[in-house]
Scaffold this active site. Structure first.
Site, mmCIF file in Angstrom:
data_model
loop_
_atom_site.group_PDB
_atom_site.id
_atom_site.type_symbol
_atom_site.label_atom_id
_atom_site.label_comp_id
_atom_site.label_asym_id
_atom_site.label_seq_id
_atom_site.Cartn_x
_atom_site.Cartn_y
_atom_site.Cartn_z
ATOM 1 N N SER A 190 0.898 -1.012 0.104
ATOM 2 C CA SER A 190 -0.460 -0.313 -0.354
ATOM 3 C C SER A 190 0.491 1.344 -0.107
ATOM 4 O O SER A 190 2.355 0.883 0.687
ATOM 5 C CB SER A 190 -1.453 0.026 1.031
ATOM 6 N N TYR A 240 -1.708 -0.846 10.641
ATOM 7 C CA TYR A 240 -2.219 -1.101 9.383
ATOM 8 C C TYR A 240 -0.472 -0.911 8.637
ATOM 9 O O TYR A 240 0.132 -1.691 7.577
ATOM 10 C CB TYR A 240 -2.475 -0.197 8.469
HETATM 11 N N1 LIG Z 1 -8.614 -0.456 -1.227
HETATM 12 C C1 LIG Z 1 -7.833 0.118 -1.510
HETATM 13 O O1 LIG Z 1 -7.129 1.884 -1.237
HETATM 14 C C2 LIG Z 1 -5.901 -0.365 -1.279
HETATM 15 C C3 LIG Z 1 -4.782 1.013 -0.989
HETATM 16 C C4 LIG Z 1 -3.898 0.162 -0.612
HETATM 17 C C5 LIG Z 1 -3.775 -1.391 -0.354
HETATM 18 N N2 LIG Z 1 -5.193 -2.043 -0.299
HETATM 19 C C6 LIG Z 1 -4.579 -3.809 -0.592
HETATM 20 O O2 LIG Z 1 -5.230 -4.008 -0.999
HETATM 21 C C7 LIG Z 1 -5.299 -5.838 -1.197
HETATM 22 C C8 LIG Z 1 -6.138 -5.990 -1.217
HETATM 23 O O3 LIG Z 1 -7.511 -5.380 -0.353
HETATM 24 P P1 LIG Z 1 -9.080 -4.979 -1.422
HETATM 25 O O4 LIG Z 1 -9.014 -2.702 -1.228
HETATM 26 O O5 LIG Z 1 -9.075 -5.689 -2.937
HETATM 27 O O6 LIG Z 1 -10.159 -5.199 0.021
HETATM 28 P P2 LIG Z 1 -11.059 -5.716 -0.006
HETATM 29 O O7 LIG Z 1 -12.086 -5.507 -1.108
HETATM 30 O O8 LIG Z 1 -11.901 -6.315 1.749
HETATM 31 O O9 LIG Z 1 -10.537 -7.369 -0.479
HETATM 32 C C9 LIG Z 1 -9.826 -7.875 0.529
HETATM 33 C C10 LIG Z 1 -9.941 -9.452 0.394
HETATM 34 O O10 LIG Z 1 -9.163 -10.650 1.837
HETATM 35 C C11 LIG Z 1 -9.766 -11.848 1.944
HETATM 36 N N3 LIG Z 1 -9.722 -11.976 3.039
HETATM 37 C C12 LIG Z 1 -9.945 -11.582 4.803
HETATM 38 N N4 LIG Z 1 -9.583 -12.228 5.930
HETATM 39 C C13 LIG Z 1 -9.112 -12.889 4.262
HETATM 40 C C14 LIG Z 1 -9.311 -14.836 5.517
HETATM 41 N N5 LIG Z 1 -8.435 -14.193 6.496
HETATM 42 N N6 LIG Z 1 -8.511 -15.590 4.615
HETATM 43 C C15 LIG Z 1 -8.578 -14.876 3.843
HETATM 44 N N7 LIG Z 1 -8.968 -13.739 2.711
HETATM 45 C C16 LIG Z 1 -9.038 -13.217 3.637
HETATM 46 C C17 LIG Z 1 -11.842 -10.852 1.292
HETATM 47 O O11 LIG Z 1 -12.218 -11.747 1.170
HETATM 48 P P3 LIG Z 1 -12.975 -12.862 2.322
HETATM 49 O O12 LIG Z 1 -13.835 -12.300 3.173
HETATM 50 O O13 LIG Z 1 -14.326 -13.713 1.442
HETATM 51 O O14 LIG Z 1 -11.950 -13.685 3.259
HETATM 52 C C18 LIG Z 1 -11.450 -9.877 -0.241
HETATM 53 O O15 LIG Z 1 -11.231 -10.766 -0.527
HETATM 54 C C19 LIG Z 1 -5.692 -5.670 0.611
HETATM 55 O O16 LIG Z 1 -3.774 -6.362 1.312
HETATM 56 C C20 LIG Z 1 -4.864 -4.166 0.772
HETATM 57 O O17 LIG Z 1 -4.236 -4.331 1.748
HETATM 58 C C21 LIG Z 1 -5.834 -1.997 -0.674
#
Ligand SMILES: NC(=O)c1ccc[n+]([C@@H]2O[C@H](COP(=O)([O-])OP(=O)(O)OC[C@H]3O[C@@H](n4cnc5c(N)ncnc54)[C@H](OP(=O)(O)O)[C@@H]3O)[C@@H](O)[C@H]2O)c1
Length: 252
Positions: A149, A162
């Site tokens: 991130s 985080y």
């Molecule tokens: N969105 C942003 O602005 C942003 C910015 C920087 C970095 N990121 C990073 O991008 C990555 C993806 O996040 P996203 O933004 O796509 O958010 P998201 O839509 O909330 O996706 C998170 C994913 O992680 C899965 N997950 C959560 N707990 C889990 C567990 N215990 N075991 C297996 N899977 C699990 C969730 O699925 P289930 O709930 O079905 O398990 C979901 O598929 C993360 O690492 C986040 O830190 C996002």
């Protein structure tokens, strides 16, 4: 023309929503067979059906990667079900923001268990397979893409733990990159800025209000999937080590 990832297998963690779902669909469109890991099996089944409708191959792995055995199981089920593992997208993550003082400790535990330990369990289990793929796979190169991130580059008030987890992902990725570079396993770090997904929704209501008030322009999950696809489709001699991607208007 043959799709670049034809004959390869990718495992995507956190594939039930957001960046992971978009990345899985994008890699499948490039010809990879994809294993979809997350806890919400119904969401994975729906994505798998979409991928199959487009002529792709998808395997659903309902699992919690904070559980070491389930994380190892996800890797093993990928190799058993799809025959190999060329690409790991270590994406599952959670972002629980707010002041350090009086923060609920379970939020910190959840972030460390998923963003750090879950990622490490998957990396550890996947590495022997990635090393093998780099030796005898169709592309003679394998990829681990770890999703960090902007918070993995700079700590800000309110994102202490985080940011700690994402700095850890960056440090681990760079060290591992140096270790396996000559064996043609490319380890890449992707550092997204604000992206419209479910990520913020898991915060406490009072924190969510302050996140929303700060939210400006966002990227889509497909924008980040594009970056991931670019990384893993480079020719064998090109490794994109790190990619920091912000919405154009995001200043910090
Ligand atoms: N969105 C942003 O602005 C942003 C910015 C920087 C970095 N990121 C990073 O991008 C990555 C993806 O996040 P996203 O933004 O796509 O958010 P998201 O839509 O909330 O996706 C998170 C994913 O992680 C899965 N997950 C959560 N707990 C889990 C567990 N215990 N075991 C297996 N899977 C699990 C969730 O699925 P289930 O709930 O079905 O398990 C979901 O598929 C993360 O690492 C986040 O830190 C996002």
């Amino acid at each position: 023309m043959q799709p670049v990832l034809d004959g390869t297998v990718a495992l995507v963690t956190g594939a039930s929503s957001g960046i992971g779902a978009a990345a899985a669909a994008a890699l499948a469109a490039e010809g990879a067979a994809v294993a979809l890991a997350a806890r919400r099996g119904d969401r994975l089944e729906a994505l798998a059906a979409d991928i199959r409708d487009q002529g792709g191959t998808a395997l659903v792995l309902e699992c919690d990667v904070t559980d070491e055995q389930q994380a190892v199981g996800a890797v093993e089920r990928t190799v058993d079900g799809l025959g190999r593992l060329d690409t790991l997208i270590n994406n599952a993550g959670v972002m629980l923001l707010g002041p350090v003082v009086d923060a609920p400790l379970p939020e910190w535990q959840q972030m460390v268990e998923l963003n750090v330990l879950g990622l490490l369990y998957c990396a550890h289990a996947a590495l022997p397979h990635l090393l093998r793929a780099a030796e005898d796979g169709p592309r003679q190169v394998a990829d681990m893409v770890n999703i960090s991130s902007v918070a993995g580059r700079a700590a800000r008030l309110g994102n202490g733990v985080y940011s700690l987890t994402k700095h850890g992902v960056g440090a681990f990725s760079e060290s591992l990159r140096q270790e396996v570079a000559k064996r043609y396993v490319r380890v890449s770090l992707v550092e997204p800025g604000a992206t419209a997904t479910e990520l913020a929704s898991h915060n406490r209501p009072e924190i969510l209000d302050s996140i929303r008030s700060q939210f400006g322009q966002t990227m889509s999950a497909a924008d980040i999937a594009d970056a991931i696809t670019y990384i893993v489709t480079r020719p064998r001699h090109v490794a994109v080590n790190e990619m920091l991607i912000r919405p154009t208007e995001q200043e910090r």
